[in-house]
Design a protein around this motif. Sequence first.
Motif: not given
Length: 812
Positions: A239-264
């Motif tokens: 399900d690549p469509v849902r994978a994209r949604v979940v990945a974007r959410r994870a990236a947002r959470h990582f940025r809010s935690q000052a974890s730029p590499v994990l966001a990448t």
Amino acid sequence: MAKVRAGQFSHARDQLELARLTTDDRDLLARIDLSLAYVDAETGAVDAGVARCQVLVSNQWLSPLTRGLAWAQLALIRQRTGDVDKALAAFSTAIPLLADEPAEAGRALLNRGSLHLRRGNPQAAIVDLTQADGEFGRAGLTVQRAKAEHNLGFAQLLTGDVVGALQTMDSARDVLAPLSAVSRAVCEQDRAEVLTAAGRAGEAIRALESAAAAYGSRRLRSFQAQCELTLAWSLLREDPVRARVVARRAARHFRSQASPVLATRAEAVELLAEVGMGRHGASLVDRADAVALELRRHGHQREAAIVALQAARVSVRRGLLDDARERIDKVRVTEDSPVATRLLWREVRSELAEARGDRRHARDHVRAGLADLHAWQSSFGSLDLQSTLVGHGRALALQGLRLALAEGSPALAYEWSERARALVARVTPVRPPADEQQAGLLTELRVLYAADPAPRSADGRRLDQLRDRIREQSWYGDGSGQVGEPAALEEVQAELAATDACLVAHVAVDGWITAIVVTGTGAHTVQLCAATPVGEDLDRIAADLDMAASQLAGPFAAAIRGSLDERLQVVSDLLVAPVLPLVGDRRVVLTPSGQLAGTPWTLLPGLVGRPVTVPPSATRWLELRRSGRHRRPRVGLVAGPHVERAEEEVTRASAAWPRATVLTGGRAVATQVANLASKVDVLHLAGHGRHPGDNPLFSAVELADGPWFGYDIDQLPHTPATVVLSSCELGRASVRSGDEVVGMTAAWLHAGARCVTSSPTLVADDVACEVLAGWHARVAKGDPPADALADAVRDLDDGAAPSPFLSFGAGW
């Protein structure tokens, strides 16, 4: 620290600040500050946490142990933010300072091993984690030792040892999972990666969703985001469509935690999902280049390689073939690269060759990729695991078929239908040794089902646990390590000519079904029809057959039979009629695509009354043909409870055999049936059956003491050559992501049975009784199973309910 472990960081901070007021001991104050640094990092103040640690590591008045702890804490915070290089350097400084404290040295080694895992360096991780295990053993720390063992399992996964990873993680889980909901979630999150590698994405996704919820409920946002990142990877194929949604959410959470590499890293999954959705814009390539560069800079070579290969794929789609070539050449893939990366590398190279018009080299890349997959797959003995692993090769297999059909050569189409369709059939089966632990688990499961077929609450949870343990225990058997090449077309043609038969291989590519017809004198391809309408008609036929088996009377029965006959004719017109001029009046060997699993072939006009057999592949049919038949077979027949004519069926059937053994009533129990199955050449099982679609090897026939499962077959020291499954649902099969068909019939064939007679749909009890009594009479006189079945069905009264029985394997 108790508050920290509970995720109550504000309360923890208050306690730690109070603690600072109670002592003037430098080392104790430093330890308190280290704990505060951890709280800072977990609540988003990463820079403050780093600053606290840097002050402490430069304080020469502290003891070596305290400075070692400070370096380890700094490394841990760097690790959480994804700054791998600085974290590794800090751990390497800490470990010598902690040498006299095995518990602390073990923790630092454990964390450094985890970093090596994150960088995709499993060998270095194994060294550190093995040392950590030893240090924790010296310190007598059982839980920490289990953590090292758990991570060691993850390192095994990265080396491709799925079974070893599962065994090691499961051993650790027994210690870790009971500790807390969070600890259990960590276990489930990492096991989910093993399940994804094993091709069981559905189970992995459910485990990850549960783990993410557990982290979220305790406000462990860093853990939750990492779990979402793993979940996005697991969703990519299905399900690549849902994978994209979940990945974007994870990236947002990582940025809010000052974890730029994990966001990448999360952005990388978002990119892969967009490629999986078919996107091919120029901006996608530019983004991929930036992400791959950042991943390489921080040591994530494996993920960088995948992103770079997908960027090359986008260039192929855009027609920029020289650019694609340059991109592929920059990706270093070796035998040590993960299997999924090696397969993707072959896929993209094949697509590039095809785009250049070089179909031969495109096929060479597919062939090499599938050989790589099969070599890995053959190291596992479990049918369950083999049949899910092939999902990794689905795209390659379809590419090979697509290329072969485009070439217009029937011989090439035959070769690729064999290479790409039934991938499990190409692995040489191996009989596992009897497993006492597995037998005990199966017995407990049988008792639970016998006590309550639909257990709830605690019993239901125990039932789920047992099924998981049984399935995973079955994975632990070693494979043969041997992969057969497809049989040469000339070999198959010679055997077809000798047995007055022809081969019809239905393949489905890009939504279209094509038949490859092979006779003793030639080979042809026949384009048939779109796949979707056929699937819809087959679903309706299955429903009509189930209704017809219930022996309805009057106008409703006539309406059902009329609907059934009409739909059978429609499907026959699509799948059978176009090939009949080539088939003539020969017997038919059918190797259909998994999309056609459940087709009642012997009921389709054009095949009615004709000997038909359905092997996993033409190659396997040839092997089974050469295995020979018993001239004076030993015969065993079993009647389970609650089937009105089961005892009559086996009694009548046994009359054809002078020394047959019959088990009925209270004698038809699992131990007796297993003992009988191990001694006979022909085994007949009559009883209620079940086929759970979520795990088809838990298909079972009901015995006097409960269900006898597909997994029970692996406990037999000897497999009957011929098996008859006269049980509702036992002929049903599930299709897995690699187009593999799995169920009780497949389990018997994988275990070594030469021929299995069963039905893909329900059969009326009286029809089963009549047809199978006639079948036994003919087989006892020497008729081949498929011929005997065709003649026995032909003898049914005109008004009888349909008989969808089929011969699987080598029917003659």
